[in-house]
Design a protein around this motif. Structure first.
Motif, PDB file in Angstrom:
ATOM      1  N   ARG A 244      -9.157 -14.776  22.996  1.00  0.00           N
ATOM      2  CA  ARG A 244     -10.158 -13.633  23.245  1.00  0.00           C
ATOM      3  C   ARG A 244     -10.628 -13.209  21.988  1.00  0.00           C
ATOM      4  O   ARG A 244     -11.694 -12.400  22.077  1.00  0.00           O
ATOM      5  N   PHE A 245      -9.992 -13.190  20.639  1.00  0.00           N
ATOM      6  CA  PHE A 245     -10.467 -12.694  19.777  1.00  0.00           C
ATOM      7  C   PHE A 245     -10.463 -13.650  18.528  1.00  0.00           C
ATOM      8  O   PHE A 245      -9.423 -14.623  18.290  1.00  0.00           O
ATOM      9  N   ASP A 246     -11.639 -13.954  17.723  1.00  0.00           N
ATOM     10  CA  ASP A 246     -11.841 -14.974  16.793  1.00  0.00           C
ATOM     11  C   ASP A 246     -11.633 -14.467  15.360  1.00  0.00           C
ATOM     12  O   ASP A 246     -11.735 -15.118  14.482  1.00  0.00           O
ATOM     13  N   GLY A 247     -11.184 -13.149  15.070  1.00  0.00           N
ATOM     14  CA  GLY A 247     -11.074 -12.596  13.870  1.00  0.00           C
ATOM     15  C   GLY A 247      -9.546 -12.931  13.261  1.00  0.00           C
ATOM     16  O   GLY A 247      -8.787 -13.635  13.906  1.00  0.00           O
ATOM     17  N   GLU A 248      -9.156 -12.325  12.129  1.00  0.00           N
ATOM     18  CA  GLU A 248      -7.811 -12.499  11.602  1.00  0.00           C
ATOM     19  C   GLU A 248      -6.756 -11.855  12.372  1.00  0.00           C
ATOM     20  O   GLU A 248      -6.801 -10.878  13.055  1.00  0.00           O
ATOM     21  N   ILE A 249      -5.720 -12.784  12.569  1.00  0.00           N
ATOM     22  CA  ILE A 249      -4.728 -12.599  13.627  1.00  0.00           C
ATOM     23  C   ILE A 249      -3.049 -12.685  12.938  1.00  0.00           C
ATOM     24  O   ILE A 249      -2.993 -13.654  12.356  1.00  0.00           O
ATOM     25  N   LEU A 250      -2.352 -11.323  12.818  1.00  0.00           N
ATOM     26  CA  LEU A 250      -1.214 -11.499  12.033  1.00  0.00           C
ATOM     27  C   LEU A 250      -0.200 -11.041  13.086  1.00  0.00           C
ATOM     28  O   LEU A 250      -0.168 -10.216  13.733  1.00  0.00           O
ATOM     29  N   LEU A 251       1.025 -11.628  12.808  1.00  0.00           N
ATOM     30  CA  LEU A 251       2.454 -11.036  13.302  1.00  0.00           C
ATOM     31  C   LEU A 251       3.354 -10.755  12.316  1.00  0.00           C
ATOM     32  O   LEU A 251       4.103 -11.765  11.851  1.00  0.00           O
ATOM     33  N   PRO A 252       3.263  -9.537  11.736  1.00  0.00           N
ATOM     34  CA  PRO A 252       4.138  -9.401  10.461  1.00  0.00           C
ATOM     35  C   PRO A 252       5.467  -8.961  10.783  1.00  0.00           C
ATOM     36  O   PRO A 252       5.867  -8.653  11.659  1.00  0.00           O
ATOM     37  N   SER A 253       6.333  -9.314   9.744  1.00  0.00           N
ATOM     38  CA  SER A 253       7.636  -9.126   9.663  1.00  0.00           C
ATOM     39  C   SER A 253       8.103  -7.774   9.415  1.00  0.00           C
ATOM     40  O   SER A 253       7.144  -7.032   8.802  1.00  0.00           O
ATOM     41  N   GLU A 254       9.445  -7.296   9.454  1.00  0.00           N
ATOM     42  CA  GLU A 254      10.085  -6.163   8.909  1.00  0.00           C
ATOM     43  C   GLU A 254       9.944  -5.997   7.249  1.00  0.00           C
ATOM     44  O   GLU A 254       9.749  -6.967   6.489  1.00  0.00           O
ATOM     45  N   LEU A 255       9.113  -4.763   7.005  1.00  0.00           N
ATOM     46  CA  LEU A 255       8.965  -4.476   5.577  1.00  0.00           C
ATOM     47  C   LEU A 255       7.758  -5.236   5.070  1.00  0.00           C
ATOM     48  O   LEU A 255       7.578  -5.068   3.500  1.00  0.00           O
ATOM     49  N   GLU A 256       6.998  -5.779   5.787  1.00  0.00           N
ATOM     50  CA  GLU A 256       5.836  -6.454   5.264  1.00  0.00           C
ATOM     51  C   GLU A 256       4.672  -5.141   5.181  1.00  0.00           C
ATOM     52  O   GLU A 256       4.831  -4.403   5.906  1.00  0.00           O
ATOM     53  N   THR A 257       3.856  -5.339   4.240  1.00  0.00           N
ATOM     54  CA  THR A 257       2.984  -4.470   3.737  1.00  0.00           C
ATOM     55  C   THR A 257       1.317  -4.992   4.201  1.00  0.00           C
ATOM     56  O   THR A 257       1.093  -5.922   3.849  1.00  0.00           O
ATOM     57  N   ILE A 258       0.743  -4.067   5.023  1.00  0.00           N
ATOM     58  CA  ILE A 258      -0.612  -4.297   5.276  1.00  0.00           C
ATOM     59  C   ILE A 258      -1.756  -3.493   4.453  1.00  0.00           C
ATOM     60  O   ILE A 258      -1.306  -2.249   4.774  1.00  0.00           O
ATOM     61  N   ILE A 259      -2.485  -3.938   3.773  1.00  0.00           N
ATOM     62  CA  ILE A 259      -3.522  -3.086   3.159  1.00  0.00           C
ATOM     63  C   ILE A 259      -4.791  -2.845   4.157  1.00  0.00           C
ATOM     64  O   ILE A 259      -5.366  -3.936   4.580  1.00  0.00           O
ATOM     65  N   ILE A 260      -5.188  -1.900   4.278  1.00  0.00           N
ATOM     66  CA  ILE A 260      -6.301  -1.325   4.992  1.00  0.00           C
ATOM     67  C   ILE A 260      -7.542  -1.055   4.008  1.00  0.00           C
ATOM     68  O   ILE A 260      -7.582  -0.419   3.229  1.00  0.00           O
ATOM     69  N   ASP A 261      -8.376  -2.310   4.113  1.00  0.00           N
ATOM     70  CA  ASP A 261      -9.755  -2.198   2.967  1.00  0.00           C
ATOM     71  C   ASP A 261     -10.792  -1.826   3.602  1.00  0.00           C
ATOM     72  O   ASP A 261     -10.824  -1.614   4.690  1.00  0.00           O
TER      73      ASP A 261
END
Length: 261
Positions: A244-261
């Motif tokens: 359904r979605f062709d952008g970037e897709i992630l399934l992060p793990s515990e204590l992973e950090t995601i930067i909102i740019d």
């Protein structure tokens, strides 16, 4: 702005923690939900309870609230050890959710409050949009469809924003809230093979997460809150969302950090 994944599972297991997040603007830290392992996860992330200036609780279910009494106790314990923090801590939540966690707190630590600080309910309406400001962070909410009253939440810092679905089926109100966000963190409870069960319990499949991301026009989709048996099926969840979605897709793990740019 960054998001720390304190946990990213629909249940607490020997390997995984329930879905909770810390939003950090660089100036302000806001806790999103307080599941049973939230205190340990915050400490592992290098965050003290006194660093947190507000808490958002999306709904009443235990994987989102059971850590609240111990979070409150550690706010007190850190002050006893010489720390300092805000005298009033906003709890952004539906009224019944705020009352519920206060009742838990009173049961665990009568009379349900500690000297030196207090929690105050910044009440979220159950049937309409709302907006709150904590220093440099604007927080917006919308009702979403779950088996109990629940809210989706958007965090904005300047031009940067991230939206969280919490637990819900595909919901146009959540899509509207997420419009213009760089990142959507959306529930992917299961694959389509369990779609009937997910629908019955008002949870989203990975396909619905992808559908919401596409409809909202976001740049990145973060999959959240999968059932424990799907945490090891990262590639399958991402592949289903990608239908359904062709952008970037992630399934992060515990204590992973995601930067909102």
């Amino acid at each position: 702005m960054k998001v720390t994944v304190l946990g990213n599972c629909a249940g607490q297991t020997a390997e995984y923690e329930t879905t909770n997040f810390l939003i950090d603007s660089g100036e302000t830290k806001v806790l999103l939900d307080a599941g049973p392992g939230v205190v340990a996860q915050l400490y592992r992330a290098g965050i003290t309870m006194l660093d947190i200036e507000a808490v958002v609780l999306t709904h009443s279910h235990g994987d989102h609230t059971l850590g609240f009494p111990y979070y409150a106790f550690n706010c007190f314990a850190e002050r006893l050890s010489g720390g300092s923090g805000p005298s009033k801590i906003p709890i952004i939540a539906l009224r019944e959710v705020f009352e519920g966690v206060n009742n838990m707190l009173a049961f665990c630590y009568p009379p349900g409050k500690f000297p030196g600080f207090a929690f105050e309910n910044w009440e979220v309406p159950s049937d309409s949009l709302s907006e709150f400001v904590i220093k440099d962070v604007t927080i917006k909410t919308t009702p979403v469809s779950h088996v109990v009253p629940n809210i989706g939440v958007r965090f904005e810092v300047g031009a940067k924003s991230v939206t969280f679905s919490s637990d819900t089926v595909y919901d146009e109100r959540l899509v509207a809230l997420a419009k213009g966000s760089r990142v959507l963190v959306h529930e992917a409870f299961a694959l389509g093979e369990m779609g009937e069960m997910a629908s019955r319990t008002k949870h989203s499949t990975a396909e619905e997460a992808g559908r919401a991301a596409k409809a909202a026009g976001v740049g990145k989709l973060i999959l959240a809150h999968p059932l424990p048996q799907y945490r090891s099926k990262k590639n399958e969840l991402i592949a289903e969302a990608r239908t359904r979605f062709d952008g970037e897709i992630l399934l992060p793990s515990e204590l992973e950090t995601i930067i909102i740019d």
